[in-house]
Design an enzyme around this catalytic site. Sequence first.
Site, PDB file in Angstrom:
ATOM      1  N   ARG A  70      25.646  40.710   6.517  1.00 21.82           N
ATOM      2  CA  ARG A  70      25.898  40.098   5.580  1.00 21.82           C
ATOM      3  C   ARG A  70      27.641  40.150   5.049  1.00 21.82           C
ATOM      4  O   ARG A  70      27.494  41.288   5.136  1.00 21.82           O
ATOM      5  CB  ARG A  70      24.789  40.297   4.350  1.00 21.82           C
ATOM      6  CG  ARG A  70      23.723  38.773   4.126  1.00 21.82           C
ATOM      7  CD  ARG A  70      24.193  37.447   4.428  1.00 21.82           C
ATOM      8  NE  ARG A  70      22.598  37.273   4.452  1.00 21.82           N
ATOM      9  CZ  ARG A  70      22.095  36.543   5.406  1.00 21.82           C
ATOM     10  NH1 ARG A  70      22.082  37.086   6.463  1.00 21.82           N
ATOM     11  NH2 ARG A  70      20.886  36.023   5.206  1.00 21.82           N
ATOM     12  N   GLU A  87      31.777  32.947   4.901  1.00 21.99           N
ATOM     13  CA  GLU A  87      31.616  32.669   6.761  1.00 21.99           C
ATOM     14  C   GLU A  87      31.286  30.953   5.655  1.00 21.99           C
ATOM     15  O   GLU A  87      30.678  30.593   4.439  1.00 21.99           O
ATOM     16  CB  GLU A  87      30.867  33.182   7.038  1.00 21.99           C
ATOM     17  CG  GLU A  87      29.356  33.040   6.352  1.00 21.99           C
ATOM     18  CD  GLU A  87      28.492  33.833   7.540  1.00 21.99           C
ATOM     19  OE1 GLU A  87      28.822  35.243   8.014  1.00 21.99           O
ATOM     20  OE2 GLU A  87      27.395  33.506   7.654  1.00 21.99           O
ATOM     21  N   HIS A  90      28.072  33.760  12.792  1.00 27.65           N
ATOM     22  CA  HIS A  90      26.760  34.247  12.225  1.00 27.65           C
ATOM     23  C   HIS A  90      25.501  34.046  13.310  1.00 27.65           C
ATOM     24  O   HIS A  90      24.271  33.200  13.327  1.00 27.65           O
ATOM     25  CB  HIS A  90      26.460  33.627  11.758  1.00 27.65           C
ATOM     26  CG  HIS A  90      25.278  34.387   9.357  1.00 27.65           C
ATOM     27  ND1 HIS A  90      25.787  34.191   8.764  1.00 27.65           N
ATOM     28  CD2 HIS A  90      24.337  34.709  10.116  1.00 27.65           C
ATOM     29  CE1 HIS A  90      23.801  35.062   8.917  1.00 27.65           C
ATOM     30  NE2 HIS A  90      23.122  34.994   9.219  1.00 27.65           N
TER      31      HIS A  90
HETATM   32  C1  DGY Z   1      19.003  35.626   8.342  1.00 29.50           C
HETATM   33  O1  DGY Z   1      17.827  35.882   8.764  1.00 29.50           O
HETATM   34  O2  DGY Z   1      19.062  36.764   7.422  1.00 29.50           O
HETATM   35  C2  DGY Z   1      20.006  35.852   9.777  1.00 29.50           C
HETATM   36  O3  DGY Z   1      21.264  36.474   8.852  1.00 29.50           O
HETATM   37  C3  DGY Z   1      20.075  34.637   9.580  1.00 29.50           C
HETATM   38  O4  DGY Z   1      20.429  33.675  11.266  1.00 29.50           O
END
Ligand code: DGY
Length: 329
Positions: free
Chosen positions: A235, A264, A282
């Site tokens: 993240r 983002e 992402h």
């Molecule tokens: C998640 O599943 O947390 C991913 O980052 C989204 O694709």
Amino acid sequence: MQKILVARPIFPDVIERLKQYFDVDWHQGDVLSVDELTRRLADKDGALTAGDPVGAAVLAAAPRLRVVSNMAVGYNNFDMAAFNAANVLGTNTPDVLNESTADFGWALMMAAARRIAESEHWLRAGQWQKWIYDGFLGTDIYGSTLGVIGMGRIGQALARRAKGFNMQVIYHNRSRVAPEIEAELNAEYASKQDLLKRADHVVLVLPYTKENHHTIGAAEFAQMKPSATLTNIARGGIVDDAALVEALRTKQIAAAGLDVYEGEPNLNPDLLTVPNVVLTPHIASATEATRRAMANLAADNLIAALGEGPRAGRPPNPINPDVIGKARS
Ligand code: DGY
């Protein structure tokens, strides 16, 4: 019929599934503002989100809302204290994305270590005139040391792949994983400081929490090897992006691979000016099969949590199961 909001464009056949049970308000445009999300949720019993922030004010304005199903394993967009206080269930989509996300972590790590994006841009710019003995020298993967920070299911999938590259695996996690998992992965637990000092390639796979904010910043880059790479598939906010730009510019570390960013989809513009970072939007879980599995699991959670379908009342992935069966407050 109960009413739900699907706050994002998703596969139309998943919408058709949801329509078998619910009156569906499907938002297909740009990301909803918090105000618009609040307005659209006012008369809904459930919602399917994908990273949209849901906190106390949104829940208070939606008195019928009983479940919010996030199409992601990470749910840092949910204020879980507010969910618990309001007896609203949150659900997520773990497991189905483990392998695709681990594959992508490797792709980014290898692209950073072997300077794939950087050399491709150079080639496309027409700069390749001759073979150069020291052109785009990178850092080896085979036989090197992999440092995984966050040894959950995705971290383990990532570490499992290291066997084929004859790597030593060290990891840091809130708590040690079970001895049989350490044995299977041939992974050694290390303090964060020890990991940063020893790893040739550091990969971040930990959830974002207040405590994990800027887990990697200037002090951490100072401990890493100048030949090391850093990959973030977790993240934004886990890495201090401004400090990373500085570490890349000054060659405090060799390279980085980022799939996630602070703030983002807006990113620190300085990241675009440093060549030794591979940037992707992402997409770590973005294979056709995995995104379909995530969307269907998010729908399964919503259907079951609202008392419909074959698993009525037993959603597969409750984040706060204690609120199941309690009246909305
Ligand atoms: C998640 O599943 O947390 C991913 O980052 C989204 O694709």
